[in-house]
Design a protein around this motif. Sequence first.
Motif, short mmCIF file in Angstrom:
data_model
loop_
_atom_site.label_atom_id
_atom_site.label_comp_id
_atom_site.label_asym_id
_atom_site.label_seq_id
_atom_site.Cartn_x
_atom_site.Cartn_y
_atom_site.Cartn_z
N LEU A 1 -1.46 -5.09 0.52
CA LEU A 1 -1.09 -5.65 1.83
C LEU A 1 0.09 -4.88 2.41
CD1 LEU A 1 -1.26 -9.42 0.85
CD2 LEU A 1 -2.82 -8.25 2.43
N LEU A 2 -0.15 -4.24 3.54
CA LEU A 2 0.93 -3.51 4.22
C LEU A 2 1.45 -4.25 5.43
CD1 LEU A 2 -0.20 0.22 3.95
CD2 LEU A 2 1.09 -1.19 2.34
N ASP A 3 0.85 -5.38 5.77
CA ASP A 3 1.33 -6.21 6.88
C ASP A 3 0.80 -7.62 6.69
OD1 ASP A 3 1.19 -7.41 9.76
OD2 ASP A 3 2.55 -5.70 9.91
N GLY B 1 -6.96 -14.21 -10.68
CA GLY B 1 -6.25 -13.18 -11.44
C GLY B 1 -6.17 -11.83 -10.76
N ALA B 2 -6.55 -11.75 -9.49
CA ALA B 2 -6.52 -10.47 -8.76
C ALA B 2 -5.11 -9.92 -8.68
CB ALA B 2 -7.09 -10.65 -7.35
N LEU B 3 -5.01 -8.61 -8.69
CA LEU B 3 -3.72 -7.94 -8.53
C LEU B 3 -3.45 -7.78 -7.04
CD1 LEU B 3 -1.87 -5.45 -10.37
CD2 LEU B 3 -2.71 -4.52 -8.24
N VAL B 4 -2.29 -8.23 -6.57
CA VAL B 4 -1.91 -8.12 -5.17
C VAL B 4 -0.62 -7.31 -5.09
CG1 VAL B 4 -1.21 -9.36 -3.09
CG2 VAL B 4 -2.97 -10.33 -4.59
N ILE B 5 -0.66 -6.25 -4.30
CA ILE B 5 0.53 -5.44 -4.02
C ILE B 5 0.89 -5.70 -2.57
CG2 ILE B 5 1.46 -3.10 -3.83
CD1 ILE B 5 -0.68 -2.27 -5.94
N ALA B 6 2.10 -6.18 -2.32
CA ALA B 6 2.51 -6.52 -0.95
C ALA B 6 3.84 -5.86 -0.62
CB ALA B 6 2.63 -8.03 -0.80
N ASP B 7 3.92 -5.31 0.58
CA ASP B 7 5.16 -4.71 1.06
C ASP B 7 6.18 -5.82 1.33
OD1 ASP B 7 6.77 -2.48 2.11
OD2 ASP B 7 6.52 -3.51 4.03
N THR B 8 7.36 -5.69 0.74
CA THR B 8 8.37 -6.74 0.87
C THR B 8 8.90 -6.90 2.29
OG1 THR B 8 10.06 -5.16 0.15
CG2 THR B 8 9.15 -6.64 -1.52
N ARG B 9 8.89 -5.83 3.07
CA ARG B 9 9.45 -5.88 4.43
C ARG B 9 8.44 -6.40 5.44
NH1 ARG B 9 10.30 -2.33 8.95
NH2 ARG B 9 8.92 -0.78 8.04
N LEU C 1 7.52 -0.98 -0.28
CA LEU C 1 6.70 0.18 0.06
C LEU C 1 7.17 0.89 1.33
CD1 LEU C 1 3.28 -1.60 -0.62
CD2 LEU C 1 4.48 -0.04 -2.18
N SER C 2 7.31 0.14 2.42
CA SER C 2 7.71 0.78 3.69
C SER C 2 9.17 1.24 3.64
CB SER C 2 7.47 -0.15 4.88
OG SER C 2 8.22 -1.34 4.77
N ARG C 3 10.02 0.47 2.99
CA ARG C 3 11.42 0.91 2.87
C ARG C 3 11.51 2.21 2.08
NH1 ARG C 3 14.54 -2.88 -0.44
NH2 ARG C 3 14.45 -1.31 -2.05
N SER D 1 9.77 9.21 6.36
CA SER D 1 8.77 8.83 7.35
C SER D 1 8.03 7.56 6.93
CB SER D 1 7.73 9.94 7.54
OG SER D 1 6.71 9.52 8.43
N GLU D 2 8.09 6.55 7.77
CA GLU D 2 7.36 5.31 7.49
C GLU D 2 5.85 5.57 7.45
OE1 GLU D 2 7.30 0.63 8.86
OE2 GLU D 2 8.47 2.04 10.02
N ARG D 3 5.42 6.68 8.02
CA ARG D 3 4.00 7.01 8.07
C ARG D 3 3.38 7.21 6.68
NH1 ARG D 3 3.03 11.75 12.17
NH2 ARG D 3 0.92 11.37 11.43
N VAL D 4 4.20 7.39 5.64
CA VAL D 4 3.64 7.58 4.30
C VAL D 4 3.68 6.29 3.46
CG1 VAL D 4 4.00 10.08 4.23
CG2 VAL D 4 5.79 8.55 3.37
N THR D 5 3.89 5.16 4.10
CA THR D 5 3.86 3.88 3.39
C THR D 5 2.52 3.72 2.66
OG1 THR D 5 5.37 2.85 4.97
CG2 THR D 5 4.02 1.36 3.63
N ASN D 6 1.43 4.12 3.30
CA ASN D 6 0.12 4.00 2.68
C ASN D 6 0.01 4.84 1.41
OD1 ASN D 6 0.21 6.35 4.38
ND2 ASN D 6 -2.01 6.46 4.35
#
Length: 185
Positions: A75-77, A91-99, A116-118, A125-130
Amino acid sequence: MPKSRIELRFGGTGGQGLVLSAKLLADALALEGRHVAQSQTYEPTSRGGFCNADLVVASGEVDYPLPIAFDHLVLLDSIAVKPSWPRLKAGALVIADTRLCPDLPDGDVVPHRLPLSRTAIELGSERVTNIVALGALIELTGICKPKSIEQVVRASSPRGFLDLNLDALAAGYALAKAPVAAAAS
């Protein structure tokens, strides 16, 4: 031995490179002999609307190309939480951006809240958050070998972004290792 079928989603907003992350991962998995089906959904808004890129990964032929229930969710947003959360396996693994995705619903998931975004902003560059998120996903799941994704990133990155993308991938690996290292000490 990898699971015979893995379903995952990169979810966020248009313009975050979600489709690119899924394509890079699909190419890396194909290098390793896995079969992959990729699909995406996005609102007509080019930036800011809900977007997702889904992968179905199989050791043999993909019998049904669309995901039914996700094993992994990136999750990036926060806009991607509502349409994605009900489709998680127990039990799914969830990765979430804290910001950009600070709050997650309760559920039977394994959450990893990572900056991730920080981290991407600190890299320049925030463009490499992905790409940071992709590195974290690979480190946490072992879905493919780092060597495979690095080969694909090298082949796919514009020359001016190659070093930044490789740095972002390495930063994602490091973010994913940090909580484990902290818990182990």
